[in-house]
Design an enzyme around this catalytic site. Structure first.
Site, PDB file in Angstrom:
ATOM      1  N   ASP A 417      56.002  57.869  10.348  1.00 10.83           N
ATOM      2  CA  ASP A 417      57.126  57.176  10.983  1.00 10.83           C
ATOM      3  C   ASP A 417      56.725  55.721  11.237  1.00 10.83           C
ATOM      4  O   ASP A 417      55.636  55.446  11.743  1.00 10.83           O
ATOM      5  CB  ASP A 417      57.498  57.857  12.299  1.00 10.83           C
ATOM      6  N   ASN A 425      65.103  45.909  12.996  1.00 12.25           N
ATOM      7  CA  ASN A 425      66.536  45.769  12.688  1.00 12.25           C
ATOM      8  C   ASN A 425      67.240  44.905  13.729  1.00 12.25           C
ATOM      9  O   ASN A 425      68.066  44.033  13.394  1.00 12.25           O
ATOM     10  CB  ASN A 425      67.196  47.146  12.635  1.00 12.25           C
ATOM     11  N   HIS A 430      69.287  43.992   9.472  1.00 11.39           N
ATOM     12  CA  HIS A 430      69.076  45.141   8.593  1.00 11.39           C
ATOM     13  C   HIS A 430      68.442  44.748   7.271  1.00 11.39           C
ATOM     14  O   HIS A 430      67.782  45.575   6.629  1.00 11.39           O
ATOM     15  CB  HIS A 430      70.401  45.865   8.334  1.00 11.39           C
ATOM     16  N   ASP A 434      65.449  46.762   5.595  1.00 10.48           N
ATOM     17  CA  ASP A 434      65.402  47.268   4.219  1.00 10.48           C
ATOM     18  C   ASP A 434      64.136  46.790   3.510  1.00 10.48           C
ATOM     19  O   ASP A 434      63.480  47.554   2.791  1.00 10.48           O
ATOM     20  CB  ASP A 434      66.636  46.798   3.444  1.00 10.48           C
ATOM     21  N   GLU A 460      63.479  55.869   8.868  1.00 11.52           N
ATOM     22  CA  GLU A 460      62.177  55.229   8.694  1.00 11.52           C
ATOM     23  C   GLU A 460      61.053  56.251   8.578  1.00 11.52           C
ATOM     24  O   GLU A 460      59.883  55.924   8.775  1.00 11.52           O
ATOM     25  CB  GLU A 460      61.898  54.270   9.861  1.00 11.52           C
TER      26      GLU A 460
END
Length: 541
Positions: A417, A425, A430, A434, A460
């Site tokens: 994780d 974010n 965002h 990405d 994630e």
């Protein structure tokens, strides 16, 4: 006199037998007409039942009914009946696949609905009854269940969009407060709708879009919706966008099925054409072979006849006449040979055309097979990070689990994780999130062995499978993964962003199911998160 009586008796018996046979013939004709009538009625009912499912099948059935109305010989309908039978089989297979996919979607949606809370009591009872009900048998049963499922989802969306302090909804989706409070509550709700809920839904929706892979207009529309979500969509348009995504998924799936069906139909027609031409060419080749053999025998006979003529005749005039007659016959045979040669050339041309058509069909089939292989590969790839997706993980985990059961070689399952991914974010947008996912996925994949496996589990999170790992040192490769990610010089808009990961891992042990190992790894990840993050934590049970 006795002979006449005997003949008369035989004639009477013969007449009686003929009358009996005529009666049987009449009955057979009537039965045949009745059978033909029932066949036409059956085809008419079959046309009504199948109408709208397949255009080609509708056309074939209509043509068959027209031919039956003309009362042809039943043997003349063999080809039409074979084509219709094949289309019905294809339609049956497609229908079974559609029912299977629909049942799977209903099951998945039902499981997700079951985990939601906040439904009114009446709706909750209806949902429980829906989940307990059998899937049904036909397509109409599944369509009805999909409609019911969408109604539950519509209520779930309304409940999720309401802040916690608003009164619950009734089964119709309206507030259970009094009428006077309802207007005030609605005004307050529109003013204080929880922005975090909208953000979460928007974030999940854009992540879902990254897992879809449609070409053409559908893919462009999905990309545009995701772009709007990343830029910040008006909350009032979010529900509409969810419906648009569902419609685009259905449309994309329908277009892919239509494309596949068109290719298979064209291939079937080409094969039928080649088969027909091949049969004709084979018959023509056999006829030419027979004619050639006959002509050769006739030519040999004429040559032998000339030889016999030369032996028998001593008069020059008689010999001349006999030889002229044989030469005329040989001339006719030679002209027949020329005609057969022309037929052979035509047959060779037809065979060359068939060979070219078969070569083209082979190339088209190879290209379609290549497209299917690429499509299958894409189905198991996460379109954003280009590592395997959850569907690929399920397949590979099952394979590695069976291998572990058989050979008992150590197998490690780890969940990874990205720490504080939400902050990336929120602080950088965002697009930065990405980019971080892509960079982390690439670094993880690069740091693993060829025999290892990595997949994006969702959001994630990533899952790693390490087969045949040293059970005493399986933490070492996981530590290497953690260090590799921490050392990434990640920058976004000239700002350095530190990325770290938390890892929870376990080894498969006796009596384990894949879900058991997954729960231990998830529990270990939880311990890693609450232990300060940026660390590897194991749970061996």
């Amino acid at each position: 006199m006795n002979d006449i009586t005997a003949v008369a008796g035989q004639l009477a018996r013969l007449r009686e037998s003929l009358q009996h046979k005529q009666f049987e013939l009449d009955e057979t004709v009537l039965c045949s007409q009745a059978e033909r009538s029932r066949s036409i009625q059956f085809i008419a009912k079959l046309m009504q039942a199948c109408r709208g499912h397949d255009r080609e099948l509708d056309s074939k059935l209509a043509k068959l009914k027209q031919k039956l109305d003309g009362q042809p010989a039943l043997t003349a309908l063999d080809q039409d009946l074979a084509a219709i039978e094949k289309l019905l089989q294809q339609h049956s297979t497609a229908l079974e696949e559609s029912i299977s996919l629909t049942a799977g979607a209903i099951e998945l949606g039902s499981r997700q609905l079951k985990s939601l809370k906040g439904f009114p009591e009446e709706t909750r009872k209806s949902l429980k009854a829906f989940l307990a009900a059998p899937n049904g048998y036909g397509l109409s049963d599944h369509q009805r269940r999909v409609t019911q499922l969408l109604e539950f989802y519509q209520q779930a969306i309304k409940i999720q969009l309401l802040p916690a302090n608003l009164p619950p909804l009734d089964s119709a989706g309206h507030s259970q407060a009094s009428a006077s409070k309802e207007t005030t509550g609605a005004e307050e709700a529109s003013a204080c709708l929880d922005g975090k809920v909208y953000s979460r839904i928007a974030d999940e929706l854009q992540r879902l879009i990254t897992e879809l892979d449609f070409a053409g207009a559908v893919g462009e529309s999905l990309a545009e919706i995701r772009r709007q979500l990343l830029m910040g969509m008006d909350h009032n348009l979010l529900a509409e966008s969810c419906l648009q995504v569902i419609q685009l998924i259905i449309e994309g799936t329908r277009e892919e099925r239509k494309s596949s069906r068109a290719f298979l139909t064209a291939l079937n027609e080409s094969l039928s054409s080649v088969h027909f031409n091949f049969t004709e060419s084979l018959d023509e080749g056999r006829a030419l072979q027979q004619a050639s053999q006959t002509s050769r025998v006739a030519l040999d006979n004429e040559v032998q006849a000339i030889d016999d003529t030369l032996t028998r005749h001593h008069s020059s005039e008689a010999l001349k006449d006999a030889i002229s007659e044989h030469m005329a016959t040989i001339g006719l045979l030679l002209r027949e040979r020329e005609i057969m040669t022309a037929r052979e050339l035509h047959l060779i041309t037809r065979l060359s055309t068939m060979e070219a058509k078969l070569r083209l069909m082979k190339e088209e089939t190879a290209e379609y097979k290549k497209r299917l292989t690429i499509q299958k590969h894409k189905l198991f790839l996460d379109s954003l990070t280009q590592v395997h997706n959850r569907a690929a993980l399920d397949e590979r985990l099952e394979l590695e689990y069976k291998r572990w059961l058989r050979y008992r070689t150590p197998l490690c399952l780890a969940i990874i994780d990205i720490d504080h991914f939400k902050n990336i974010n929120d602080n950088y947008g965002h697009m930065a999130g990405d980019k971080a996912l892509k960079v982390v996925a690439k670094a993880l994949q690069k740091s693993l062995r060829d025999t290892d496996f990595i997949a994006r589990f969702g959001g994630e999170e990533f899952v790693v499978l390490l087969p045949n790992v040293n059970p005493d040192k399986f933490e070492t490769p996981l530590e290497n993964l953690r260090k590799a990610i921490k050392s990434i010089p990640f920058r976004f808009r000239d700002a350095r962003v530190e990325i770290t990961i938390s890892i929870g891992a376990t080894l498969f042990k006796e009596g384990d199911q894949p879900s058991d190992a997954f729960e231990r790894a998830d529990k270990a990840l939880y311990g890693s998160k609450h232990g300060g993050r940026d660390r590897v934590n194991t749970d061996l049970g």
